[in-house]
Design an enzyme around this catalytic site. Structure first.
Site, short mmCIF file in Angstrom:
data_model
loop_
_atom_site.label_atom_id
_atom_site.label_comp_id
_atom_site.label_asym_id
_atom_site.label_seq_id
_atom_site.Cartn_x
_atom_site.Cartn_y
_atom_site.Cartn_z
N THR A 39 0.84 -1.20 0.00
CA THR A 39 0.00 0.00 0.00
C THR A 39 0.87 1.25 0.00
O THR A 39 0.58 2.22 -0.71
CB THR A 39 -0.94 0.00 1.22
OG1 THR A 39 -1.73 -1.19 1.19
CG2 THR A 39 -1.85 1.23 1.22
N HIS A 42 1.99 1.81 -3.46
CA HIS A 42 0.93 2.40 -4.29
C HIS A 42 0.82 3.90 -4.03
O HIS A 42 0.66 4.69 -4.97
CB HIS A 42 -0.42 1.72 -4.02
CG HIS A 42 -0.54 0.35 -4.59
ND1 HIS A 42 -0.49 0.08 -5.94
CD2 HIS A 42 -0.71 -0.84 -3.99
CE1 HIS A 42 -0.61 -1.21 -6.16
NE2 HIS A 42 -0.74 -1.80 -4.98
#
Length: 185
Positions: A39, A42
């Site tokens: 995450t 990202h």
């Protein structure tokens, strides 16, 4: 103290910050180690800018030690090794009331929706802090959250001893765990 701040796609900066004193019901954790989650990658690539604002402090896979406690906090001692459960649920929405707090409609995911662990001192709600064994090295303790996710997946998949599974992903956590296991044998 310092913090790693996300300033936009592929732009992180290490900046000085004053430590945030813990308020009522909060503790301040001296962060020892912070992992980099998929995450976080990202976010770094700019894929979550609609959710993550500028000047965000990323990170939720971590370990550290209690540095201070706010008013009304008990049960923690300075220097105690800890990690942080990175999701704060509201307890009031339909999902929470229905026993599905993992999909809380107002979830605050620390390191995404609010400041995360990529800072040397992190102030968090005391009820999200989890004690760690004194003999667990803090570099390995930063893996508690990703390992908990893997354990959850194995349980949900009802994987039993002797079965083979395929794990798709970067594999960094698995390599660390395998290396650690080989060293322990």
């Amino acid at each position: 103290m310092t913090a790693v701040v996300y300033r936009g796609a592929r732009d992180l900066a290490v900046v000085p910050r004053d430590p945030e004193p813990p308020g009522p019901g909060e503790v301040r954790v001296a962060v020892a180690y912070t992992g980099i989650c998929g995450t976080d990658l990202h976010i770094f690539h700019g894929d979550m800018d609609a959710r993550v604002g500028g000047s965000a402090v990323l990170g939720h896979e971590m370990s550290g030690r209690i540095a201070a406690a706010g008013a009304g906090v008990s049960g923690w001692t300075i220097g105690q090794p800890v990690t942080v459960m990175p999701t704060r649920r509201c307890g009031r929405c339909a999902a929470c009331r229905g026993g599905n707090s993992h999909i809380c409609h107002a979830m605050d995911f620390l390191g995404i929706d609010s400041p995360g662990a990529m800072q040397s001192s992190w102030t968090v709600p005391a009820d999200l802090v989890l004690a760690l064994p004194d003999d667990l090295p803090l570099d390995r303790a930063a893996l508690v959250e990703p390992v908990a996710v893997a354990v959850h997946d194995v349980r949900r998949g009802r994987v039993t001893a002797g079965e083979q599974v395929v794990v798709v992903g970067g594999g960094g956590v698995m390599k660390v765990l395998l290396d650690w296991r080989e060293g322990a044998e």
